[in-house]
Design an enzyme around this catalytic site. Structure first.
Site, PDB file in Angstrom:
ATOM      1  N   HIS A  16     -10.120  -7.118  -5.957  1.00  0.00           N
ATOM      2  CA  HIS A  16     -11.180  -7.892  -5.305  1.00  0.00           C
ATOM      3  C   HIS A  16     -12.446  -7.892  -6.161  1.00  0.00           C
ATOM      4  O   HIS A  16     -12.795  -6.859  -6.746  1.00  0.00           O
ATOM      5  CB  HIS A  16     -11.580  -7.237  -3.978  1.00  0.00           C
ATOM      6  N   GLN A  66     -11.396 -12.389  -2.957  1.00  0.00           N
ATOM      7  CA  GLN A  66     -10.369 -11.438  -2.564  1.00  0.00           C
ATOM      8  C   GLN A  66      -8.983 -11.817  -3.055  1.00  0.00           C
ATOM      9  O   GLN A  66      -8.583 -12.979  -3.008  1.00  0.00           O
ATOM     10  CB  GLN A  66     -10.390 -11.275  -1.033  1.00  0.00           C
ATOM     11  N   CYS A 112     -10.758  -2.716   2.688  1.00  0.00           N
ATOM     12  CA  CYS A 112     -10.836  -2.713   1.214  1.00  0.00           C
ATOM     13  C   CYS A 112     -12.161  -3.255   0.680  1.00  0.00           C
ATOM     14  O   CYS A 112     -12.729  -2.697  -0.262  1.00  0.00           O
ATOM     15  CB  CYS A 112      -9.662  -3.507   0.639  1.00  0.00           C
ATOM     16  N   VAL A 154       0.841  -1.204   0.000  1.00  0.00           N
ATOM     17  CA  VAL A 154       0.000   0.000   0.000  1.00  0.00           C
ATOM     18  C   VAL A 154       0.875   1.251   0.000  1.00  0.00           C
ATOM     19  O   VAL A 154       0.555   2.245  -0.671  1.00  0.00           O
ATOM     20  CB  VAL A 154      -0.979  -0.005   1.198  1.00  0.00           C
ATOM     21  N   ARG A 183     -10.607 -15.933  -0.130  1.00  0.00           N
ATOM     22  CA  ARG A 183      -9.462 -15.559  -0.965  1.00  0.00           C
ATOM     23  C   ARG A 183      -9.430 -16.422  -2.217  1.00  0.00           C
ATOM     24  O   ARG A 183      -9.621 -17.625  -2.163  1.00  0.00           O
ATOM     25  CB  ARG A 183      -8.153 -15.764  -0.209  1.00  0.00           C
ATOM     26  N   GLY A 216      -4.397  -7.989  -0.427  1.00  0.00           N
ATOM     27  CA  GLY A 216      -4.941  -7.639   0.883  1.00  0.00           C
ATOM     28  C   GLY A 216      -4.091  -8.157   2.024  1.00  0.00           C
ATOM     29  O   GLY A 216      -4.140  -7.627   3.133  1.00  0.00           O
TER      30      GLY A 216
END
Lengths: 346, 346
Positions: A253, A166, A139, A25, A246, A170
């Site tokens: 996502h 996902q 998120c 990030v 996931r 993440g």
């Protein structure tokens, strides 16, 4: 920003810090600041001691990573935190004390009643109520809420049932690397021992790797998503159920959404509402079988929304199904934080 | 089987044919017949002209593939069809005329009112009503219905909302190969042009590649699943909505299920019911965060079921959430067909 900084803010270009600059990030925060030409007098890159001295490019210049300490936050006007909950709890109050406004990407302050939880397209009005910290939502909550909000404005949403698809991002850059490496090993017939995630990731799907509450059966990710959607929408009794899963995708996502409205809204009306909504792009080509996909959402700012149809299992005709895809690192994290910062300096 | 064959059936070991022997399901049908020691006097492997002469191993012997023709079906007692809808429509009636019972894996006859649609754990009683053809349901319908049926016996299911995570195998062996090859290309930084599926598959997710009905917005896969669940359960007005999505997984489907019951059923009761149900294995370890996964379902007979919890978004307490995983080629196709055949010869 303290009232002192507040008075000077409009007179000077802000000093911006990224805490957790070397993470997935953090890197995306730098990209968003650069691409969006965010006005800043200085960009300070902060991280843990082991990254000190590492050089990262910003606007063509090398910027050296410094250690995140109380002292490193002095003189900062806007601090974008993405270094994990523990670091946020430890250093965000120090940043506020030093005169900064913190936009925190961790879950540390999200449900604190004194901390606004903001998706700018939805509730930027909440920014006026901050006490130094503004929380950036989870998120999945961002990617779901952004397209649901304009529908909610048209017909109140009573219930949301979601199942997520996902991406690895993440769980951080190391999880993205583990997905690539374990897939390579699988294709080459080599064994691979997962280190970052608890389950094999190559060509596999698994329930989100956060603690499951033995009372409710929901995991922490699901609980966050459910609570945060309520807070972002400002509807404390909004009924939400999430199943967080996931899938072997790198950084966007997807979410399958079933929503129950207070009154019917036709798919055509929903499409029309969404086509005018900020932060959203309708991708709903039934003839070409072209709908939101991670490959198209990756690296993009908008949340893609499609598969918009009346849910035939609700005889009242008040339910819609949708499928959305959004970049986890951009709108799901870095972009949303930078959008908040942009509103702070307006 | 004609009444003539019927009288002789119990006196002789059946001649079994597989139509579509060289496909992904065909290969799995052979594996199931072998592993389950299915009694047969002869196994006839039938396929299109281009596979004629190909040799396949069965019980240690080479069996040559013959062309699927009317003549090739003479003397066959049980014909397992998995050569696509067009071949089933063309040759299944010929097989019946020749005295065989057809177990058809295509969608050609599934919704025909004269054709039983059977999941043996659910409605094997329907087998008595066949007119020569028995339809094997869609893979998602089987994987969803098998664990939902025992719950439905305990508390009537009023509504099912599902989102799928479907593997490549549902689109055949070539799609599985395309997933592997496109992923390899992605990891090596090479371009890849999809040939079998309409979208890039490497590290991507996309809405199921069947035609979307412009009136309803549901695709053909979803419509099949919804119709077939109603027929298998024998509940014509069962309310079902499906969102069918492909994920980069090779051969096991997952499904997120939200079900509304006529009255509350606690997760503990649901777990207890499912733990005694045939064809189902409860994998629901909240402490270890261990739930159904494609890697565990692949190559296995049972449908794995877990994440069993009360859906908090239904204030009546009558809704449950579950997550299931089942091998698309086994229980979703070949195994279910062989289980039907086993009941036919009992």
């Amino acid at each position: 920003m303290s009232s002192n900084a507040e008075t000077t803010r409009n007179k000077k270009i802000p000093v911006v810090a990224i805490a957790g600059a070397t993470g997935a990030v953090g890197v995306e925060l730098m990209a968003c600041l650069e691409q969006r030409k965010f006005p800043l007098a200085e960009l300070r890159l902060l991280a843990s001691a082991r990254s000190v001295g590492k050089k990262m490019k910003f606007r063509g210049n090398d910027v050296s990573v410094q250690e995140l300490t109380d002292k490193s936050l002095e003189g900062v006007d806007i601090a974008l935190f993405s270094a994990g909950g523990a670091q946020s709890k430890r250093f965000a109050p120090a940043a506020v004390k030093a005169g900064a406004v913190v936009v925190d990407n961790s879950s540390a302050f999200r449900m604190d009643p004194n901390t606004p939880l903001v998706v700018p397209e939805i509730n930027s009005g909440e920014l006026a109520n901050h006490h130094g910290i503004i929380a950036n939502p989870n998120c999945v909550a961002i990617v779901a809420a952004t397209p649901l909000w304009p529908i909610h404005q048209k017909r109140r949403i009573k219930r949301i049932v979601m199942a997520t698809y996902q991406a690895a991002s993440g769980a951080g850059a190391a999880a993205m690397e583990e997905l690539s490496e374990s897939t390579r090993a699988y294709l080459e017939g080599r064994p691979f021992q997962p280190k970052v995630l608890p389950h094999p990731y190559a060509f596999n799907v698994f329930s989100h790797n956060t603690r499951v509450d033995p009372e409710t059966g929901y995991n922490e990710e699901e609980t966050k998503v459910m609570q945060e959607c309520r807070k972002i929408f400002g509807v404390p009794d909004l009924r939400v159920s999430a199943t967080c899963v996931r899938v072997p995708v790198l950084r966007a996502h997807c979410i399958s959404l079933n929503i129950e409205l207070e009154a019917p809204l036709s798919p055509a009306e929903a499409r029309e509402v969404l086509s005018r909504a900020p932060g959203v792009r309708v991708v709903d080509d039934m003839e070409k079988n072209y709908f939101p996909m991670p490959v198209d959402a990756s690296g993009k700012d908008d949340v893609l929304v499609g598969r918009i149809r009346t849910d035939v299992s609700d005889p009242t005709g008040c339910s819609l199904s949708l499928f959305v895809a959004g970049d986890q690192l951009r709108k799901g994290a870095a972009l949303n934080a930078v959008q908040i910062a942009e509103r702070l300096i307006r």
